[in-house]
Design a protein around this motif. Structure first.
Motif, PDB file in Angstrom:
ATOM      1  N   PRO A 178       0.826  -1.214   0.000  1.00  0.00           N
ATOM      2  CA  PRO A 178       0.000   0.000   0.000  1.00  0.00           C
ATOM      3  C   PRO A 178       0.852   1.252   0.000  1.00  0.00           C
ATOM      4  CG  PRO A 178       0.032  -0.976   2.183  1.00  0.00           C
ATOM      5  CD  PRO A 178       0.774  -1.929   1.288  1.00  0.00           C
ATOM      6  N   GLN A 179       0.209   2.370  -0.305  1.00  0.00           N
ATOM      7  CA  GLN A 179       0.925   3.643  -0.361  1.00  0.00           C
ATOM      8  C   GLN A 179       1.515   4.005   0.999  1.00  0.00           C
ATOM      9  OE1 GLN A 179      -1.466   7.226  -1.203  1.00  0.00           O
ATOM     10  NE2 GLN A 179       0.058   7.761  -2.745  1.00  0.00           N
ATOM     11  N   THR A 180       0.784   3.710   2.069  1.00  0.00           N
ATOM     12  CA  THR A 180       1.265   3.986   3.424  1.00  0.00           C
ATOM     13  C   THR A 180       1.198   2.696   4.226  1.00  0.00           C
ATOM     14  OG1 THR A 180       0.358   6.231   3.247  1.00  0.00           O
ATOM     15  CG2 THR A 180       1.014   5.488   5.438  1.00  0.00           C
ATOM     16  N   PRO A 181       2.272   1.911   4.214  1.00  0.00           N
ATOM     17  CA  PRO A 181       2.252   0.636   4.949  1.00  0.00           C
ATOM     18  C   PRO A 181       2.086   0.876   6.446  1.00  0.00           C
ATOM     19  CG  PRO A 181       4.122   0.747   3.431  1.00  0.00           C
ATOM     20  CD  PRO A 181       3.545   2.121   3.504  1.00  0.00           C
ATOM     21  N   GLY A 182       1.342  -0.012   7.093  1.00  0.00           N
ATOM     22  CA  GLY A 182       1.185   0.068   8.539  1.00  0.00           C
ATOM     23  C   GLY A 182       2.153  -0.883   9.221  1.00  0.00           C
ATOM     24  N   PHE A 183       3.021  -0.341  10.058  1.00  0.00           N
ATOM     25  CA  PHE A 183       4.031  -1.151  10.717  1.00  0.00           C
ATOM     26  C   PHE A 183       3.740  -1.275  12.210  1.00  0.00           C
ATOM     27  CE2 PHE A 183       6.554   0.638   7.146  1.00  0.00           C
ATOM     28  CZ  PHE A 183       6.941  -0.550   6.563  1.00  0.00           C
ATOM     29  N   HIS A 184       4.173  -2.410  12.782  1.00  0.00           N
ATOM     30  CA  HIS A 184       4.261  -2.552  14.227  1.00  0.00           C
ATOM     31  C   HIS A 184       5.700  -2.177  14.592  1.00  0.00           C
ATOM     32  CE1 HIS A 184       0.378  -4.679  14.713  1.00  0.00           C
ATOM     33  NE2 HIS A 184       0.630  -5.084  13.482  1.00  0.00           N
ATOM     34  N   HIS A 185       5.910  -0.983  15.094  1.00  0.00           N
ATOM     35  CA  HIS A 185       7.258  -0.436  15.210  1.00  0.00           C
ATOM     36  C   HIS A 185       8.134  -1.164  16.226  1.00  0.00           C
ATOM     37  CE1 HIS A 185       6.750   2.916  12.443  1.00  0.00           C
ATOM     38  NE2 HIS A 185       5.517   3.024  12.906  1.00  0.00           N
ATOM     39  N   HIS A 186       7.520  -1.947  17.127  1.00  0.00           N
ATOM     40  CA  HIS A 186       8.325  -2.697  18.084  1.00  0.00           C
ATOM     41  C   HIS A 186       8.740  -4.061  17.533  1.00  0.00           C
ATOM     42  CE1 HIS A 186       7.952   0.249  21.296  1.00  0.00           C
ATOM     43  NE2 HIS A 186       6.659   0.345  21.009  1.00  0.00           N
TER      44      HIS A 186
END
Length: 296
Positions: A90-98
């Motif tokens: 996607p244009q803005t990937p959703g990450f789990h930053h931890h």
């Protein structure tokens, strides 16, 4: 040249319409995807991301027919089958930053129902190596640069060697060397299956795509090969000593001459057109040039 919807295990939309309140994000478009890389060009708000979200089963159309890999995404069981076989960035990937890079891609693999732990981890290592992140796979997402995060998202899209790859602005944040590596990777994938690529980088389209679709205001404005698109601008690009005030766009080149786009004056020194020139003309709604080879 317009490619109409096909059948079998193909991917196509027919009279696809997506409305948000009173606005049309997509306005009755019809097209199908074959093997190779198809590039989507268009300004912000043209409908590119909406089209990709519909094909990725992330959005529901208001009207029209959609077939993805021969399945109907409106049927829950078929939609799930599409998601197993699809790769989507996607244009803005959703990450789990931890999460680490490895843990995030592994999480996506689990969502795609890769249940064998050893085989899944082998696949995660494979795609991380493909995007050049083998040495950084244990780093936290929050510690990675923007370009590295983009490569993590691309690795996640490549899990399972998908039968259709949908990439929305995949080269954002990549440096020139990373973009060249990306082109090599996508060209190899596209030799075996369809890739739909949305980008503002016309050089990526020229380098990778066998077909380019220009969108505007929710419609397909042009559908052809990159070479045919470039021809739309033939006779509409010229050099001058100063910026021509009649030009739609003009800039000083490295040689000191100005390159102008629009309606050249009589006797002007015409330039060889590029894909970017044609794209600018199509967006400027020039009647003399946007009609040639375009698809209303």
């Amino acid at each position: 040249m317009t490619i109409r919807p096909g059948a079998g295990d193909g991917t196509s939309v027919d009279r696809l319409t997506v409305r948000y309140r009173k606005a049309h994000a997509l306005d009755g478009i019809s097209l199908s995807l074959g093997s190779g890389v198809t590039g989507l060009l268009g300004p912000n708000g043209a409908g590119k991301t909406t089209l990709m979200r519909v094909l990725a089963t992330a959005s529901i159309p208001s009207e029209g027919e959609v077939t993805v890999l021969g399945r109907d995404p409106r049927v829950p069981a078929q939609r799930q089958d599409i998601r197993r076989r699809l790769g989507y960035l996607p244009q803005t990937p959703g990450f789990h930053h931890h999460f680490t890079a490895f843990e995030f891609v592994d999480y996506v693999a689990i969502l795609k129902e890769h249940t064998d732990r050893r085989g899944r981890h082998d696949e995660v290592r494979r795609v991380l190596e493909a995007v050049g992140l083998s040495q950084d796979r244990s780093k936290k997402i929050k510690a990675l640069s923007g370009g590295m995060r983009q490569r993590v998202a691309l690795a996640a899209a490549l899990i399972g060697d998908p039968e259709l790859l949908i990439l929305d602005e995949p080269t954002v944040g990549l440096d020139p060397e990373q973009r060249l590596r990306f082109r090599e990777l996508i060209a190899d994938i596209a030799a075996r299956r369809p890739v739909l690529l949305s980008t503002h980088q016309t050089e990526d389209v020229a380098a990778l795509c066998h077909r380019v679709i220009v969108m505007g205001r929710g419609r397909v404005r042009h559908d052809s090969s990159p070479r045919e698109l470039s021809e739309v601008a033939r006779g509409a690009v010229w050099f001058s000593g100063e910026r021509d005030p009649r030009a739609l766009a003009g800039w000083r080149t490295g040689t000191g001459a100005f390159r102008n786009i629009g309606s050249p004056p009589p006797g002007a020194e015409l330039a060889e057109p590029t894909l970017e020139d044609a794209y600018l003309l199509l967006n400027a709604d020039l009647p003399a040039h946007t009609q040639e080879g375009s698809t209303p």
